[in-house]
Design a protein around this motif. Structure first.
Motif, PDB file in Angstrom:
ATOM      1  N   ALA A 154       0.772  -1.300  -0.097  1.00  0.00           N
ATOM      2  CA  ALA A 154      -0.083  -0.092   0.128  1.00  0.00           C
ATOM      3  C   ALA A 154       0.960   1.286  -0.087  1.00  0.00           C
ATOM      4  N   LYS A 155       1.802   1.228   0.842  1.00  0.00           N
ATOM      5  CA  LYS A 155       2.937   2.378   0.921  1.00  0.00           C
ATOM      6  C   LYS A 155       3.385   2.907  -0.527  1.00  0.00           C
ATOM      7  N   ASP A 156       3.809   1.845  -1.234  1.00  0.00           N
ATOM      8  CA  ASP A 156       4.481   1.967  -2.456  1.00  0.00           C
ATOM      9  C   ASP A 156       3.612   2.737  -3.354  1.00  0.00           C
ATOM     10  N   ARG A 157       2.276   2.835  -2.988  1.00  0.00           N
ATOM     11  CA  ARG A 157       1.362   3.596  -4.105  1.00  0.00           C
ATOM     12  C   ARG A 157       1.312   5.030  -3.568  1.00  0.00           C
ATOM     13  N   VAL A 158       1.744   5.543  -2.552  1.00  0.00           N
ATOM     14  CA  VAL A 158       1.522   6.887  -1.795  1.00  0.00           C
ATOM     15  C   VAL A 158       2.137   7.964  -2.547  1.00  0.00           C
ATOM     16  N   THR A 159       1.662   8.747  -3.125  1.00  0.00           N
ATOM     17  CA  THR A 159       2.268   9.760  -3.915  1.00  0.00           C
ATOM     18  C   THR A 159       2.481  11.386  -3.064  1.00  0.00           C
ATOM     19  N   VAL A 160       3.295  12.167  -3.668  1.00  0.00           N
ATOM     20  CA  VAL A 160       3.284  13.514  -3.267  1.00  0.00           C
ATOM     21  C   VAL A 160       1.892  14.132  -3.191  1.00  0.00           C
ATOM     22  N   ARG A 161       1.127  14.096  -4.437  1.00  0.00           N
ATOM     23  CA  ARG A 161      -0.266  14.463  -4.396  1.00  0.00           C
ATOM     24  C   ARG A 161      -1.037  13.861  -3.065  1.00  0.00           C
ATOM     25  N   ALA A 189      -9.479  18.673  -5.283  1.00  0.00           N
ATOM     26  CA  ALA A 189      -8.302  17.801  -5.912  1.00  0.00           C
ATOM     27  C   ALA A 189      -9.413  16.475  -6.395  1.00  0.00           C
ATOM     28  N   GLY A 190     -10.556  16.432  -6.041  1.00  0.00           N
ATOM     29  CA  GLY A 190     -11.306  15.203  -6.375  1.00  0.00           C
ATOM     30  C   GLY A 190     -11.192  14.090  -5.658  1.00  0.00           C
ATOM     31  N   ILE A 191     -10.812  14.035  -4.220  1.00  0.00           N
ATOM     32  CA  ILE A 191     -10.887  12.873  -3.161  1.00  0.00           C
ATOM     33  C   ILE A 191     -12.165  12.498  -2.941  1.00  0.00           C
ATOM     34  N   PRO A 192     -12.672  11.522  -2.798  1.00  0.00           N
ATOM     35  CA  PRO A 192     -14.179  11.191  -2.245  1.00  0.00           C
ATOM     36  C   PRO A 192     -14.487  11.842  -1.220  1.00  0.00           C
ATOM     37  N   ALA A 193     -15.694  12.544  -1.153  1.00  0.00           N
ATOM     38  CA  ALA A 193     -16.035  13.195   0.023  1.00  0.00           C
ATOM     39  C   ALA A 193     -15.067  14.002   0.637  1.00  0.00           C
ATOM     40  N   SER A 194     -14.354  14.769  -0.106  1.00  0.00           N
ATOM     41  CA  SER A 194     -13.251  15.771   0.796  1.00  0.00           C
ATOM     42  C   SER A 194     -13.333  17.148  -0.188  1.00  0.00           C
ATOM     43  N   SER A 195     -13.120  17.984   0.605  1.00  0.00           N
ATOM     44  CA  SER A 195     -13.212  19.560  -0.042  1.00  0.00           C
ATOM     45  C   SER A 195     -11.650  20.023  -0.149  1.00  0.00           C
ATOM     46  N   ARG A 196     -10.618  18.993  -0.007  1.00  0.00           N
ATOM     47  CA  ARG A 196      -9.322  19.365  -0.088  1.00  0.00           C
ATOM     48  C   ARG A 196      -8.909  19.576  -1.377  1.00  0.00           C
ATOM     49  N   ALA A 197      -8.190  20.626  -1.443  1.00  0.00           N
ATOM     50  CA  ALA A 197      -7.286  20.968  -2.710  1.00  0.00           C
ATOM     51  C   ALA A 197      -5.915  20.591  -2.626  1.00  0.00           C
ATOM     52  N   LEU A 198      -4.961  21.012  -3.303  1.00  0.00           N
ATOM     53  CA  LEU A 198      -3.529  20.536  -2.963  1.00  0.00           C
ATOM     54  C   LEU A 198      -2.909  21.481  -2.085  1.00  0.00           C
ATOM     55  N   ALA A 205      -3.408   3.712   7.657  1.00  0.00           N
ATOM     56  CA  ALA A 205      -4.512   3.769   8.384  1.00  0.00           C
ATOM     57  C   ALA A 205      -5.833   3.257   7.444  1.00  0.00           C
ATOM     58  N   TYR A 206      -5.323   3.574   6.241  1.00  0.00           N
ATOM     59  CA  TYR A 206      -6.635   3.241   5.144  1.00  0.00           C
ATOM     60  C   TYR A 206      -6.051   3.266   3.982  1.00  0.00           C
ATOM     61  N   GLU A 207      -6.885   2.969   3.062  1.00  0.00           N
ATOM     62  CA  GLU A 207      -6.070   2.737   1.519  1.00  0.00           C
ATOM     63  C   GLU A 207      -5.932   4.099   0.878  1.00  0.00           C
ATOM     64  N   PRO A 208      -4.855   4.411   0.338  1.00  0.00           N
ATOM     65  CA  PRO A 208      -4.520   5.542  -0.293  1.00  0.00           C
ATOM     66  C   PRO A 208      -5.329   6.059  -1.173  1.00  0.00           C
ATOM     67  N   GLY A 209      -5.899   7.151  -1.334  1.00  0.00           N
ATOM     68  CA  GLY A 209      -6.866   7.937  -2.125  1.00  0.00           C
ATOM     69  C   GLY A 209      -8.185   7.488  -1.839  1.00  0.00           C
ATOM     70  N   ALA A 210      -8.417   6.880  -0.961  1.00  0.00           N
ATOM     71  CA  ALA A 210      -9.776   6.572  -0.727  1.00  0.00           C
ATOM     72  C   ALA A 210     -10.919   7.640   0.082  1.00  0.00           C
ATOM     73  N   LYS A 211      -9.959   8.304   0.792  1.00  0.00           N
ATOM     74  CA  LYS A 211     -10.780   9.562   1.595  1.00  0.00           C
ATOM     75  C   LYS A 211      -9.609  10.431   2.076  1.00  0.00           C
ATOM     76  N   LEU A 222       0.043  13.058  -0.202  1.00  0.00           N
ATOM     77  CA  LEU A 222       0.529  13.866   0.979  1.00  0.00           C
ATOM     78  C   LEU A 222      -0.265  15.538   0.911  1.00  0.00           C
ATOM     79  N   LEU A 223      -0.343  16.060  -0.133  1.00  0.00           N
ATOM     80  CA  LEU A 223      -0.787  17.363  -0.099  1.00  0.00           C
ATOM     81  C   LEU A 223      -2.498  17.276   0.156  1.00  0.00           C
ATOM     82  N   THR A 224      -3.060  16.266  -0.347  1.00  0.00           N
ATOM     83  CA  THR A 224      -4.413  16.191  -0.166  1.00  0.00           C
ATOM     84  C   THR A 224      -4.877  15.446   1.222  1.00  0.00           C
ATOM     85  N   HIS A 225      -3.887  15.160   1.892  1.00  0.00           N
ATOM     86  CA  HIS A 225      -4.165  14.481   3.338  1.00  0.00           C
ATOM     87  C   HIS A 225      -5.073  13.103   2.871  1.00  0.00           C
ATOM     88  N   SER A 226      -4.559  12.360   1.894  1.00  0.00           N
ATOM     89  CA  SER A 226      -5.179  11.237   1.380  1.00  0.00           C
ATOM     90  C   SER A 226      -4.422  10.061   1.209  1.00  0.00           C
TER      91      SER A 226
END
Length: 370
Positions: free
Chosen positions: A102-109, A274-283, A144-150, A111-115
């Motif tokens: 799972a960690k190998d899929r985490v990107t800089v993006r 940024a389009g994260i599900p159920a999230s108001s976050r930008a970058l 704690a959860y799947e990257p990009g899920a929330k 981290l910025l979107t807290h996802s």
């Protein structure tokens, strides 16, 4: 500039009521419109002590998590703009120990979107000190959860991002922030670890049980303190006039007083949702509406935002735990900065949440075009 007659007096009245209601001992309000700072006011005192000095417009506040956007996000924008950092680069490529399927899929993006799946926080300050020890602990933690899920707002992810910025730039974080952000923007009263000579200008924060004293002139955030006072997630001190420089640059599409800091395209990319599900976050930044589009100025209601209910959906901003906030509306060419020390003398006082939203609404009513 056109607006409601007496409107800014109504804005001041909201902040003054916050002081009277003991939402915070004092604060500074800065409002900008059309590329200029049009309103700057100080309210209350530095603390609740009888002999406390009054707040001044150049009072210095511990920005807490505004650090994340003022320096860390802005630095990321600059390095992305220069082609030195790819938003979709894997964190594992910079920090090889940060590794698992799972960690190998985490990107800089992420981290910025807290996802990115990282835990939001851990009391590492109780056990370790210094950046190397912090990085070792954080990269070893399970996700704690799947990257990009929330989105789960994470100080720990931003600490990793700060290290990546240092590696890419080959420059220590404090120097990087000063050279690439603070000096080009003329933010002369902004920095980490303020000098002792500035102490009288600095608003105190909490009566901290961990340190056994009222914290003043040193970072309130415990993990940032254990990192030596310089961190990508917290630790920056600043004034409302200095933050107005950053707001003006962003609303001017990346330019400040004729000098380009970052491209307009990059500013727009980082400040849109940024389009994260159920999230108001930008970058790095946040946006004011929830996924349903509901808007509210009342804490606890669906769609509540510290930007209130009237800022446009294209707005972006952020808050800080100590009682700081800044919001910008590019459609109205408007910004609102409110700096307080609401954690003084205790972090249990959250009345600032209501005041922030009321201030934002009052500013829009005062300065919006008829």
């Amino acid at each position: 500039m056109r607006g409601t007659p007496g409107g800014l007096e109504a804005v001041d009245a909201v902040v003054r009521a916050g002081v009277d209601d003991r939402a915070f001992p004092g604060g500074v309000l800065a409002v900008g419109k059309g590329g200029a700072l049009v309103h700057l006011r100080a309210f209350g005192k530095l603390s609740y002590d009888e002999d406390a000095a009054p707040v001044a417009t150049d009072t210095i506040y511990d920005l807490a998590s505004l650090t994340k956007v003022v320096v860390t996000t802005t630095l990321t924008m600059i390095l992305v703009d220069e082609g030195k950092l790819d938003l979709d680069a894997r964190v594992h490529g910079f920090l090889p120990a940060f590794s698992s399927p799972a960690k190998d899929r985490v990107t800089v993006r992420h981290l910025l979107t807290h996802s990115g799946g990282l835990q939001w926080w851990a009391p590492l300050y109780k056990d370790v000190q210094g950046k190397a020890a912090y990085l070792e602990r954080i990269v070893a933690m399970d996700l704690a959860y799947e990257p990009g899920a929330k989105t789960v707002y994470s100080d720990l992810g931003i600490i990793l991002l700060g290290d990546i910025l240092e590696r890419v730039s080959r420059t220590p974080f404090e120097e990087l922030a000063r050279r690439r952000v603070l000096e080009p923007l003329g933010m002369r009263d902004t920095g980490y670890r303020p000098a002792a000579a500035l102490l009288e200008r600095i608003a105190p924060t909490e009566m901290d049980p961990w340190r056994g004293r009222v914290v003043r002139g040193e970072v309130h955030d415990e993990n940032a303190a254990a990192l030596g006072g310089v961190a990508p997630h917290a630790g920056l001190f600043s004034t409302a006039p200095d933050l107005a420089h950053l707001a003006r640059m962003l609303l001017d599409g990346g330019s400040f007083e004729g000098r380009r800091i970052v491209s307009r395209a990059t500013v727009e990319l980082f400040t849109e949702r940024a389009g994260i599900p159920a999230s108001s976050r930008a970058l790095g930044w946040d946006t004011p509406a929830d996924e349903t589009g509901q808007r509210s100025s009342v804490p606890g209601e669906s769609g509540y935002s510290s930007a209130g209910s009237l800022f446009s959906g294209r707005s972006f901003g952020h808050t800080g735990f100590t009682g700081t906030s800044m919001w910008m509306d590019p459609e109205r060419e408007l910004f609102v900065i409110l700096l307080t020390n609401r954690v003084h003398p205790t972090r249990d006082n959250n009345q600032v949440r209501e005041v922030r939203a009321q201030v934002a609404d009052a500013v829009v009513r005062a300065l919006d075009r008829p």
